[in-house]
Scaffold this active site. Structure first.
Site, short mmCIF file in Angstrom:
data_model
loop_
_atom_site.label_atom_id
_atom_site.label_comp_id
_atom_site.label_asym_id
_atom_site.label_seq_id
_atom_site.Cartn_x
_atom_site.Cartn_y
_atom_site.Cartn_z
N HIS A 1 -5.04 -32.81 -39.48
CA HIS A 1 -5.90 -33.43 -38.47
C HIS A 1 -5.72 -34.94 -38.48
O HIS A 1 -5.67 -35.57 -39.54
CB HIS A 1 -7.38 -33.11 -38.75
N LYS B 1 -1.53 -25.32 -37.98
CA LYS B 1 -2.45 -25.88 -36.99
C LYS B 1 -2.39 -27.40 -37.05
O LYS B 1 -2.59 -27.99 -38.12
CB LYS B 1 -3.89 -25.42 -37.25
#
Length: 226
Positions: free
Chosen positions: A124, A149
């Protein structure tokens, strides 16, 4: 666009899949997530008063579960030791289909050695889009990811376009999410370019720019992706 089936060590998921990210009210709204269009439920353990709630959710829903105990440095709310955080995730893996662990987590390798379910390795960036995204994805795959991800924050349409190009260039099980105002549309558009998952909320956002599960379901159907 035709749905594709993702096989994660025997766990079969039709993609692009909508993940309902559930926080403090996870137990109360888990069953509602499926009716609103979710294909997978993410249980944010770091947002729960009692992480053991995941076992109750497991008994009430049939959808696959992702267990996440987000580290504070990547936007989460867990404030304990890394050892305790990893222990909670390890315990949650008994009731989960996928475990989310951050690429940069100190306890990553320890956790991966002690779980049997597929691992989603996440990265992230809440401030921008790093230039080395492809290298980050490669690092996650080398670390043992079954699925990668990437959640980043574009500040221009040029950066958003660069993110979509990565989906076309990289050949691995990948989910890319755009955060913030500029990146918000990528949550609906990225699946058209190959992002396997997109995350939404049921009662309230758990990340910047997040759309609701219902909105994502409607958008993907309009775009022919469901």
């Amino acid at each position: 666009m035709c749905l594709r089936e993702l096989d994660l060590n025997g766990l079969r998921i039709k993609t692009p899949a909508i993940v309902a990210s559930l926080g403090a009210d996870a137990e109360r709204v888990a069953s509602r997530a499926e009716s609103e269009g979710a294909d997978i439920i993410e249980v944010r353990l770091d947002l729960l008063a009692d992480p053991d709630v995941i076992r109750d959710i497991r008994s009430t829903v049939s959808l696959p579960l992702i267990a996440t105990n987000r580290i504070a440095s990547e936007g989460g709310s867990f404030r304990g030791s890394e050892e305790r955080r990893i222990s909670i995730l390890r315990d949650a893996s008994r009731f989960s289909d996928i475990i989310d662990i951050e690429l940069m987590a100190p306890g990553r390798d320890m956790l991966l050695k002690n779980i049997s379910c597929p691992a989603l390795i996440s990265y992230h960036d809440f401030s921008g889009v790093p230039d080395n995204l492809k290298s980050i994805i490669e690092d996650a795959m080398r670390a043992g990811a079954d699925l990668v991800k990437i959640a980043v924050t574009p500040h221009s349409m040029q950066e958003a376009l660069a993110i979509l190009r990565i989906l076309l260039d990289v050949d691995c099980p990948l989910c890319i999410i755009g955060m913030g105002a500029v990146g918000r549309h990528l949550r609906a558009v990225a699946p058209l370019y190959g992002s396997l998952l997109t995350y939404g909320y049921v009662t309230g956002p758990t990340a910047p720019g997040q759309m609701s599960v219902r909105e994502l379901d409607t958008a993907l159907r309009c775009l022919g992706a469901r």
